[in-house]
Write a protein that holds these residues in place. Structure first.
Motif: not given
Length: 811
Positions: A765, A799, A801
């Motif tokens: 992440g 998120p 990534i």
């Protein structure tokens, strides 16, 4: 009656006028960094400025109010659960006493000095650096040895050795109050500790409870015991200190069974005062270490409820250099990380500290067995009469806290002292009386404290050891071993396969932390492996060069620091995988694989599998797989490969294994399937295959997979996993761009697929520290792999990534 004192405390550098508001628990470093007096010691090279600051003494003062009811009590005590470290204590101008041990609990009777209403507590903390530098041993008993990365003289003070540095930690010998201060009042009697012993027989367990009470000569007390089962059902209530539990539900380590906890409540009633009570949560289990003679020598097997358990885990160090930050939240993170990696064991290393009660509670709940070192490591000690008294009380204080915990597996005297005396050149020039004192300290004094306070605990004098008395302490065929020829000796990973330790309690390989972690202590200009800042956050001499050496044996040189970080972590994970799988395949001969190390105490390049911020390195994800109760592994010898299943569960496992030889585009060149049943607590070679003819002329264009299905024969539940192996180092594989297709859903679920072989892929992440249920994947076919988030996803925020793979570290 008991209450915590934590309001209205201040601290200053002794001799100055400026006082700073301080939390208790708290410390000089914590307070003065927050106040801007000191820089962040974890950033850049600030460590050295902060270290020198601890040549100062410090004053702490705090006000607390004594109520009329408390003032009238017959007894009034101040209990300090953690003073760091050399301190003089005063109440209302009267000296209470002097302390010189951070590991102890100190209690002072303040009845004659306390006042109704406002009271002033003052604590003068002496500089730990001045203390160790001014210590004068008797002539001829000087100690010269100093372990890597540590400050000379640290053995003269009972404070975590690693506060003075280690080969992974900074030199930050803080000072303060790192655990609670309590005001305790009572009339004539005070309930102390209870030893709970267990006798296991067929279908029942008998608890025998022995309770200590401090009381006046004329005090009369009544003790009542209450026992409840894990569901809260009352099993017994009465004055009998021996209680039988029928049909007991046994406690097991993680991966071997459940962790039911019974509650024992001890109630003390005394005429004229409020009843006092203590609660204990216990697991019904037997734990010892089997040292039976066998064909190889003498085994060393942690044995739970009569079953010999293969211990899988890592060595635990303090999580921070700010000890007041070591809270239940941090311990919960740790224990959940241990469970995630399928550990059943942690070794609490002897150069740190004794964790707080919450740590042991959580290990009970989650099934993590503890190898508990006493706090001595890589040192020589000046065993004066006052030192003897100090360490005996230290051991007693702490063993009383953790002796009833289900998670307590064994108590060990120290880390590496016995083997140091026999093997380390630095020990040779010391007085024979110091070597004699080692035996007195660890094989007599502390051994007797364990026997007296925890009579059912297994005591081991040192780690490594074959049993004590300087008898070949690092013997491969007896006791436990520490193995460092891979890493320190720069031998190849294959060297692990030449050793069959009875129990390996230390071995390891370093890696860099996440690039996100590196960014917390560097500026852009520092992000080179050999910059001053990067080298300052690498405490093992020549270690960065070792990482590059090992990298050159396996991978091509990466083009940037993030690629180097990723590859170093893969190397680390692969090293620990090779060793652990080998020892698991030799279960029975070897019964433990505890790698160095679990965690970090600051952001640093080290042997940890979880860094200071709780970010999982590749090793931690890989350990989740190679530590599975039922795990597959490939034993490579040249072009011959053995396909093994290790079953550490208590159940029989039905296994189906498909072995495939593939080219880098996933074309299957050979395939064979074999099925079998693997008995509990065993390891089996299901198939061995020589691939020499099949790979002739194309060893750089092929790889082998071991796809296996494990079925629980009781529940019918099936799990599928895959292992891979290559015939040449990955650097020599003719890898292509795997053309990874990666997607991330808003809930953090990641899907990855590849068009060609990608031996290691890792997801991270960018903004959040997300933990997925699997990571560090091998893309061995065209099927998509799905990673499900476990924690770290922010609700409503998709998120961002990034994905690492081997090909793109250099292409």
């Amino acid at each position: 009656m008991k209450r915590e004192l934590k309001e209205s405390f201040e601290i200053r550098v002794a001799g100055t006028e400026d006082w700073y508001s301080m939390t208790v628990p708290g410390s000089a470093m914590d307070t003065l960094v927050k106040a801007g007096v000191l820089p962040d010691p974890y950033y850049g090279e600030n460590e050295y400025q902060v270290r020198e600051f601890f040549r100062n003494d410090f004053d702490i003062r705090g006000h607390f109010t004594v109520s009329p009811e408390e003032f009238k009590a017959g007894h009034m005590l101040l209990v300090f659960n953690g003073i760091d470290t050399v301190a003089d204590l005063y109440l209302n101008g009267h000296k209470l006493g002097h302390t010189e041990n951070m590991h102890r609990r100190f209690t002072f009777d303040i009845k004659k000095y306390a006042k109704e209403g406002d009271n002033l507590l003052e604590i003068h903390l002496a500089s730990p650096l001045n203390f160790i530098e001014s210590y004068k041993p008797a002539k001829g008993r000087e100690i010269h040895m100093c372990n890597t990365g540590t400050m000379p003289g640290n053995q003269y003070i009972r404070k975590p050795h690693c506060m003075f540095g280690w080969d992974w930690g900074p030199q930050l010998p803080d000072a303060g109050i790192f655990r609670e201060i309590e005001l305790v009042t009572y009339e004539k009697a005070r309930l102390m500790d209870t030893l709970i012993r267990q006798k296991h027989e067929e279908g029942q367990v008998t608890l025998t409870m022995t309770t200590d009470v401090e009381k006046d000569a004329d005090a009369k007390v009544k003790l009542t015991y209450e026992v409840m089962d894990p569901d809260g059902k009352l099993l017994y209530l009465g004055e009998d200190s021996s209680v039988k539990i029928e049909e007991p539900r046994l406690w097991w380590p993680h991966g071997s069974g459940e962790q039911p906890l019974y509650t024992v409540r001890v109630l003390m009633e005394s005429e004229g005062e409020e009843a006092q009570e203590k609660l204990y949560r216990i697991g019904l289990r037997t734990v010892t270490v089997s040292r039976e003679d066998d064909e190889w020598g003498q085994e060393f097997a942690i044995t739970v409820n009569g079953k010999k358990i293969f211990a899988r885990g890592a060595d635990y160090i303090p999580d921070d250099c700010y000890y007041s930050r070591l809270t239940r939240e941090v311990f919960l993170r740790d224990v959940q990380a241990a469970v995630f990696a399928n550990f059943n064991c942690l070794r609490i290393w002897g150069g740190g500290y004794y964790p707080a009660d919450e740590f042991y509670d959580l290990c009970d709940e989650y099934g993590i067995l503890l190898w508990q070192d006493l706090m001595y490591a890589c040192n020589i000690y000046d065993l004066t009469e006052s030192f003897k008294e100090n360490i005996v009380e230290e051991a007693r204080d702490n063993i009383l806290r953790f002796r009833n915990h289900a998670s307590l597996g064994l108590i060990c005297g120290n880390n590496e002292l016995e083997s140091a005396w026999t093997d380390w050149t630095a020990m040779k020039c010391h007085a024979p009386s110091l070597k004699r004192d080692y035996l007195i300290q660890f094989e007599y004094l502390l051994a007797n404290v364990v026997k007296e306070t925890a009579p059912d605990a297994f005591y081991w004098p040192s780690s490594p050891s074959s049993g004590g008395s300087f008898d070949k302490p690092n013997d491969d065929n007896r006791g436990d071993a520490h193995y460092w020829d891979v890493w320190h000796g720069q031998l190849p990973f294959s060297e692990y396969l030449n050793h069959y330790f009875r129990f390996c309690s230390e071995f390891g390989f370093q890696s860099l932390p996440s690039i996100k972690t590196i960014e917390t202590f560097t500026e852009e200009k520092d992000r080179n492996l050999f910059s001053k800042v990067m080298e300052s956050h690498q405490k093992n001499p020549a270690a960065n060069g070792k990482i590059l050496y090992y990298l050159s044996e396996t991978f091509r040189y990466p083009r940037d620091l993030s690629g180097l970080t990723f590859l170093s972590q893969i190397l680390q994970g692969y090293a620990m995988k090779v060793a652990t799988e080998h020892w698991r395949r030799n279960r029975g001969r070897c019964m433990g694989s505890i790698y160095w190390q679990f965690n970090d105490n600051w952001p640093v390049a080290s042997w940890s599998s979880m860094d200071y911020y709780g970010r999982y390195k590749a090793l931690h994800y890989m350990a989740r797989v190679f530590n599975e109760a039922v795990a597959g592994s490939i034993r490579k010898e040249g072009n011959t490969m053995g396909f093994w299943i290790s079953n550490e569960s208590l159940k029989e496992a039905a296994v189906e294994v498909k072995v495939s030889l593939k080219d880098l585009d996933f074309k299957v060149l050979y395939e064979e399937t074999v099925s079998g049943t693997v008995a509990p607590l065993s390891a089996v070679d299901l198939l061995t295959k020589d691939f020499s003819e099949l790979i002739e002329g194309r060893s750089e264009q092929v790889f082998v997979t071991m796809e296996y299905k494990v079925t629980d024969k009781e529940t019918g539940k099936t799990e599928e996993r895959c292992e891979f192996e290559t015939f040449v180092p990955v650097k020599h594989l003719e890898l292509k761009d795997p053309e990874l297709t990666v997607s991330c859903a808003e809930d953090g679920t990641v899907t990855i697929s590849a068009k060609s072989f990608a031996p290691y892929c890792m997801v991270e992440g960018v903004n959040e520290d997300i933990i997925w249920d699997s990571n560090v994947l091998a893309m061995t076919d065209g099927n998509a792999k799905v990673l499900h988030p476990v924690k770290g996803v922010v609700p409503g925020v998709k998120p961002e990534i990034r994905v690492y793979d081997v090909y793109h570290t250099y292409a």
